[in-house]
Design an enzyme around this catalytic site. Structure first.
Site, short mmCIF file in Angstrom:
data_model
loop_
_atom_site.label_atom_id
_atom_site.label_comp_id
_atom_site.label_asym_id
_atom_site.label_seq_id
_atom_site.Cartn_x
_atom_site.Cartn_y
_atom_site.Cartn_z
N ASP A 132 22.52 -9.22 7.63
CA ASP A 132 22.04 -8.06 6.87
C ASP A 132 21.60 -6.97 7.84
OD1 ASP A 132 22.45 -8.79 4.25
OD2 ASP A 132 20.54 -9.82 4.07
N MET A 133 21.89 -5.73 7.49
CA MET A 133 21.46 -4.62 8.33
C MET A 133 20.05 -4.19 7.93
SD MET A 133 22.36 -3.00 10.95
CE MET A 133 24.14 -3.14 11.12
N ARG A 182 30.25 -5.80 4.68
CA ARG A 182 29.68 -5.45 3.37
C ARG A 182 29.20 -4.00 3.44
NH1 ARG A 182 24.31 -8.16 2.53
NH2 ARG A 182 25.33 -9.94 1.54
N GLY A 186 22.30 1.96 1.62
CA GLY A 186 21.19 1.94 2.57
C GLY A 186 19.86 2.06 1.85
N THR A 224 27.52 -2.45 -4.68
CA THR A 224 26.98 -1.31 -5.41
C THR A 224 26.81 -1.66 -6.88
OG1 THR A 224 27.33 1.03 -5.97
CG2 THR A 224 29.29 -0.36 -5.83
N HIS A 225 25.86 -0.97 -7.53
CA HIS A 225 25.72 -1.07 -8.98
C HIS A 225 26.16 0.22 -9.66
CE1 HIS A 225 22.55 -3.66 -7.13
NE2 HIS A 225 23.11 -4.53 -7.93
N ARG A 286 11.39 -2.85 -1.79
CA ARG A 286 12.59 -2.01 -1.63
C ARG A 286 13.37 -1.89 -2.93
NH1 ARG A 286 12.54 -4.60 3.24
NH2 ARG A 286 14.14 -6.11 2.71
#
Length: 304
Positions: A132-133, A182, A186, A224-225, A286
């Site tokens: 994960d970033m 992926r 952000g 994405t949603h 977040r």
């Protein structure tokens, strides 16, 4: 006002004191909507339910507040336990992790050693590991470690954040190396010196990056949603005749359930990001920062 809420929750997410307070109350404040549980057993059961509905998963043991080598090694052991549990339960899932939880800031050499052990175990089981970033300061160290790991292992990929200016060049380089990526918009608060400040620019860049990676022939996870974003990605897939084996759509646990199931019915591959563990506070904050409407859901649970 929405921007102020986002800044507040992103800063609050980094509070160690708030994290300790949250652990005292468990997931009762509303986090259970977004976090599968505090134990690996609860997470496995959540994944089994997802699998039964045609969705795959990626499990992430939450941990962002490590401050000692003992905590780092505990987090690494939990990653191995998670891989063991995926293999034993025979569920359709892989592993996501954050390098800071494995000591990237405390001891980079130890972080590399632990990552090699984790990726090796995953390889033995035929499983995939996603790095994960995190915030901008961790971007280059994460990519550097990814490239070291890929000298020996092919079952490891990383996340690209569309709001960063640097991401286009990263995608060019990693796409040429056929890295599984992926794509996300952000979720950290970054300065305009390193990130697009306007949502429309982030959206446009994400579509551009997804298209670049799909056309490169590399595996592409579209996280994405945003339904318009999904339609744009589907348009590229159709126009370029991208095979279904080269991409998947990814969404977060507890968000857009109807959309997830609709994509499954339309025969798209869907993977759900399933976080679990006692260190859930930063992740939860977040999610609130991304969508302030979730705040009212939390308040309702609090007063209950």
């Amino acid at each position: 006002m929405e921007h102020l809420f986002k800044v507040f929750f992103l800063r609050f997410a980094r509070s160690r004191m708030a994290n300790r307070w949250a652990k005292r109350y468990g997931l009762r404040l509303g986090a259970s909507r977004f976090v599968a549980g505090e134990t690996i057993e609860q997470a496995v059961e959540a994944v089994r339910l997802l699998n039964n509905s045609g969705r795959m998963a990626t499990l992430d043991y939450l941990g962002e507040f490590v401050s000692s080598e003992a905590e780092v090694r505990e987090a690494a052991a939990m990653c191995i336990r998670t891989l063991d549990a995926i293999h034993t339960a025979d569920i359709q899932a892989n592993l996501s992790l954050k390098l800071t939880s494995l000591g990237l800031d405390l001891n980079p050499a130890l972080c590399q050693e632990l990552m090699e052990s984790i990726v090796s175990t995953a390889s033995d089981y035929g499983l995939f590991v996603r790095i994960d970033m995190e915030d901008y300061s961790h971007c280059q160290p994460a990519i550097d470690l990814l490239r070291i790991l890929r000298q020996s292992y092919s079952n490891v990929g990383i996340v690209i954040q569309a709001y960063l200016y640097r991401s286009e060049e990263d995608v060019k380089v990693l796409g040429a190396e056929q890295v599984n990526l992926r794509f996300v918009k952000g979720a950290y608060q970054e300065s305009a010196q390193v990130a697009f400040p306007l949502k429309e620019d982030v959206d446009a860049n994400m579509i551009k990056l997804i298209g670049m990676h799909l056309i490169s022939g590399s595996y592409t996870a579209i996280a994405t949603h945003d339904e318009q974003m999904i339609l744009e990605a589907q348009r590229i897939i159709a126009n370029e005749a991208i095979p279904v084996s080269q991409y998947e759509f990814q969404m977060l646990y507890g968000i857009c359930e109807e959309l997830q199931l609709r994509l499954v019915r339309d025969e798209f591959r869907v993977r759900v990001y399933v976080p679990f563990g006692v260190d859930w506070f930063g992740y939860f904050m977040r999610r609130l920062a991304e969508r302030p409407a979730n705040i009212w859901f939390v308040l309702k649970n609090f007063f209950k």
